[in-house]
Scaffold this motif. Structure first.
Motif, PDB file in Angstrom:
ATOM      1  N   ARG A   1       0.736  -1.142  -0.016  1.00 39.38           N
ATOM      2  CA  ARG A   1       0.041  -0.078  -0.094  1.00 39.38           C
ATOM      3  C   ARG A   1       1.069   1.175  -0.271  1.00 39.38           C
ATOM      4  O   ARG A   1       0.230   2.255  -0.459  1.00 39.38           O
ATOM      5  N   SER A   2       2.142   1.288   0.541  1.00 38.51           N
ATOM      6  CA  SER A   2       3.040   2.373   0.399  1.00 38.51           C
ATOM      7  C   SER A   2       3.407   2.677  -0.996  1.00 38.51           C
ATOM      8  O   SER A   2       3.955   3.978  -1.400  1.00 38.51           O
ATOM      9  N   PHE A   3       3.277   1.870  -1.971  1.00 38.11           N
ATOM     10  CA  PHE A   3       3.656   1.972  -3.351  1.00 38.11           C
ATOM     11  C   PHE A   3       2.580   2.746  -4.114  1.00 38.11           C
ATOM     12  O   PHE A   3       2.906   3.442  -5.112  1.00 38.11           O
ATOM     13  N   SER A   4       1.280   2.367  -3.934  1.00 40.32           N
ATOM     14  CA  SER A   4       0.151   2.574  -4.853  1.00 40.32           C
ATOM     15  C   SER A   4      -1.240   2.559  -4.156  1.00 40.32           C
ATOM     16  O   SER A   4      -1.300   1.712  -3.150  1.00 40.32           O
ATOM     17  N   ALA A   5      -1.880   3.186  -4.476  1.00 39.57           N
ATOM     18  CA  ALA A   5      -3.569   2.979  -4.110  1.00 39.57           C
ATOM     19  C   ALA A   5      -4.170   1.735  -4.645  1.00 39.57           C
ATOM     20  O   ALA A   5      -5.176   1.222  -4.154  1.00 39.57           O
ATOM     21  N   VAL A   6      -3.621   1.184  -5.735  1.00 36.18           N
ATOM     22  CA  VAL A   6      -3.818  -0.202  -6.226  1.00 36.18           C
ATOM     23  C   VAL A   6      -2.883  -1.124  -5.773  1.00 36.18           C
ATOM     24  O   VAL A   6      -1.688  -1.144  -6.175  1.00 36.18           O
ATOM     25  N   ASN A   7      -3.278  -1.828  -4.631  1.00 37.12           N
ATOM     26  CA  ASN A   7      -2.263  -2.567  -3.846  1.00 37.12           C
ATOM     27  C   ASN A   7      -3.048  -3.971  -3.691  1.00 37.12           C
ATOM     28  O   ASN A   7      -3.975  -4.290  -3.857  1.00 37.12           O
ATOM     29  N   ASN A   8      -2.213  -4.762  -2.587  1.00 32.65           N
ATOM     30  CA  ASN A   8      -2.672  -6.032  -2.440  1.00 32.65           C
ATOM     31  C   ASN A   8      -3.454  -6.425  -1.134  1.00 32.65           C
ATOM     32  O   ASN A   8      -3.799  -7.304  -0.874  1.00 32.65           O
ATOM     33  N   GLU A   9      -3.997  -5.332  -0.573  1.00 35.97           N
ATOM     34  CA  GLU A   9      -4.697  -5.198   0.618  1.00 35.97           C
ATOM     35  C   GLU A   9      -5.794  -6.165   0.431  1.00 35.97           C
ATOM     36  O   GLU A   9      -6.263  -7.017   1.306  1.00 35.97           O
ATOM     37  N   ARG A  10      -6.803  -5.862  -0.543  1.00 36.07           N
ATOM     38  CA  ARG A  10      -8.055  -6.482  -0.755  1.00 36.07           C
ATOM     39  C   ARG A  10      -7.700  -8.218  -1.012  1.00 36.07           C
ATOM     40  O   ARG A  10      -8.318  -8.946  -0.330  1.00 36.07           O
ATOM     41  N   VAL A  11      -6.687  -8.442  -1.852  1.00 34.20           N
ATOM     42  CA  VAL A  11      -6.405  -9.625  -2.314  1.00 34.20           C
ATOM     43  C   VAL A  11      -5.951 -10.486  -1.089  1.00 34.20           C
ATOM     44  O   VAL A  11      -6.094 -11.651  -1.000  1.00 34.20           O
ATOM     45  N   GLU A  12      -5.239  -9.560  -0.394  1.00 32.48           N
ATOM     46  CA  GLU A  12      -4.626 -10.484   0.790  1.00 32.48           C
ATOM     47  C   GLU A  12      -5.663 -10.800   1.685  1.00 32.48           C
ATOM     48  O   GLU A  12      -5.818 -11.829   2.297  1.00 32.48           O
ATOM     49  N   PHE A  13      -6.688 -10.078   1.935  1.00 32.09           N
ATOM     50  CA  PHE A  13      -8.035 -10.280   3.106  1.00 32.09           C
ATOM     51  C   PHE A  13      -8.530 -11.550   2.134  1.00 32.09           C
ATOM     52  O   PHE A  13      -9.008 -12.407   3.007  1.00 32.09           O
ATOM     53  N   LEU A  14      -8.659 -11.814   0.910  1.00 40.48           N
ATOM     54  CA  LEU A  14      -9.369 -12.755   0.482  1.00 40.48           C
ATOM     55  C   LEU A  14      -8.433 -14.194   0.531  1.00 40.48           C
ATOM     56  O   LEU A  14      -8.756 -14.990   0.897  1.00 40.48           O
ATOM     57  N   GLY A  15      -7.139 -14.022   0.429  1.00 41.04           N
ATOM     58  CA  GLY A  15      -6.180 -15.083   0.567  1.00 41.04           C
ATOM     59  C   GLY A  15      -6.092 -15.576   2.080  1.00 41.04           C
ATOM     60  O   GLY A  15      -6.081 -16.883   2.244  1.00 41.04           O
ATOM     61  N   ASP A  16      -6.273 -14.841   3.013  1.00 37.58           N
ATOM     62  CA  ASP A  16      -6.219 -14.975   4.398  1.00 37.58           C
ATOM     63  C   ASP A  16      -7.368 -16.004   4.535  1.00 37.58           C
ATOM     64  O   ASP A  16      -7.069 -16.999   5.373  1.00 37.58           O
ATOM     65  N   SER A  17      -8.360 -15.789   4.066  1.00 35.67           N
ATOM     66  CA  SER A  17      -9.782 -16.686   4.501  1.00 35.67           C
ATOM     67  C   SER A  17      -9.685 -17.952   3.482  1.00 35.67           C
ATOM     68  O   SER A  17      -9.574 -19.125   4.119  1.00 35.67           O
ATOM     69  N   LEU A  18      -8.949 -17.948   2.430  1.00 35.00           N
ATOM     70  CA  LEU A  18      -8.899 -19.114   1.658  1.00 35.00           C
ATOM     71  C   LEU A  18      -7.650 -19.903   2.479  1.00 35.00           C
ATOM     72  O   LEU A  18      -7.877 -21.333   2.478  1.00 35.00           O
TER      73      LEU A  18
END
Length: 225
Positions: free
Chosen positions: A28-45
């Motif tokens: 998220r420090s690099f861009s507003a388009v970052n891995n936070e949302r997909v990380e949330f999904l990956g955590d559940s999976l």
């Protein structure tokens, strides 16, 4: 940044959508388009896949022990180790400040990247392929598991130790919180009647700091027993 093709080689999955992989490797420090949302999904999976694997592998182990084993396998510490095995720090897209402060080596950032990759694989290839990859990554750890060993977290072990000796429960106090909102460090003290002084430890969350402090107390108790 190193070629993202190397990521595919290391994780054993080739992304057809390079933008999806790029997003998974973007902090998220690099861009507003970052891995936070997909990380949330990956955590559940990840939790689902590991829970299923443990359920099938250990049919005689009860729910409490299965939960503790799962918590160990999906912990930030374990995920950071997986990330180091894949050398993910080399491929992360970090903002200048994050990079200069060693973000490519920070355990929480590395753990998030692993979860982001899991989420990205799921989005592109579906659950079966995602599960196959996760189980391949975790295979050595799953094979070496001993369900009879204690997988209780340090706070639980300390509490049970004290209760078994009819001692008061530990007292955890938040000593200090430092750092920016997205990168805080918590310092917690733990006091028990069997030790003359309190023990302090730090973590990226209050819970992690308390766990680290409890672990230090347990080590101190071993030295005086």
């Amino acid at each position: 940044m190193a070629s993202l093709d190397e990521v595919c080689q290391k994780i054993g999955y080739h992304f057809k959508d390079s933008e999806l992989l790029t997003m998974a490797m973007t902090h998220r420090s690099f861009s507003a388009v970052n891995n936070e949302r997909v990380e949330f999904l990956g955590d559940s999976l990840l939790n689902m896949i590991i829970a299923e694997a443990l359920y099938l592998r250990f049919p005689d182990v009860d729910e409490g022990d299965l939960s503790r084993i799962r918590a160990l396998l999906v912990s930030g510490k374990t995920l950071a180790t997986v990330a180091v095995e894949f050398e993910l720090g080399r491929f992360l897209r970090l903002g200048a400040g994050e990079k200069n402060s060693g973000g490519q080596r920070r355990a929480s950032t590395l753990a998030d990247a692993v979860e982001a990759l899991i989420g990205a694989i799921y989005l592109e290839a579906g659950f079966e392929v995602c599960r196959e990859r996760v189980l391949a990554w975790f295979a050595p750890r799953l094979v070496s598991l001993n369900p009879d060993a204690s997988h209780k977290d340090p706070k639980t072990r300390l509490q049970e130790f004290l209760q078994g000796r009819k001692q008061p429960l530990p007292d955890y106090q938040l000593v200090e919180t430092a750092g920016a909102d997205h990168q805080q460090t918590f310092i917690v003290s733990c006091s028990i009647s069997l030790l003359k002084s309190s023990v302090s430890a730090s973590g990226s969350s209050r819970r992690k700091a308390e766990q680290a402090a409890a672990e230090k107390v347990l080590l101190a108790l071993k030295e005086i027993e």
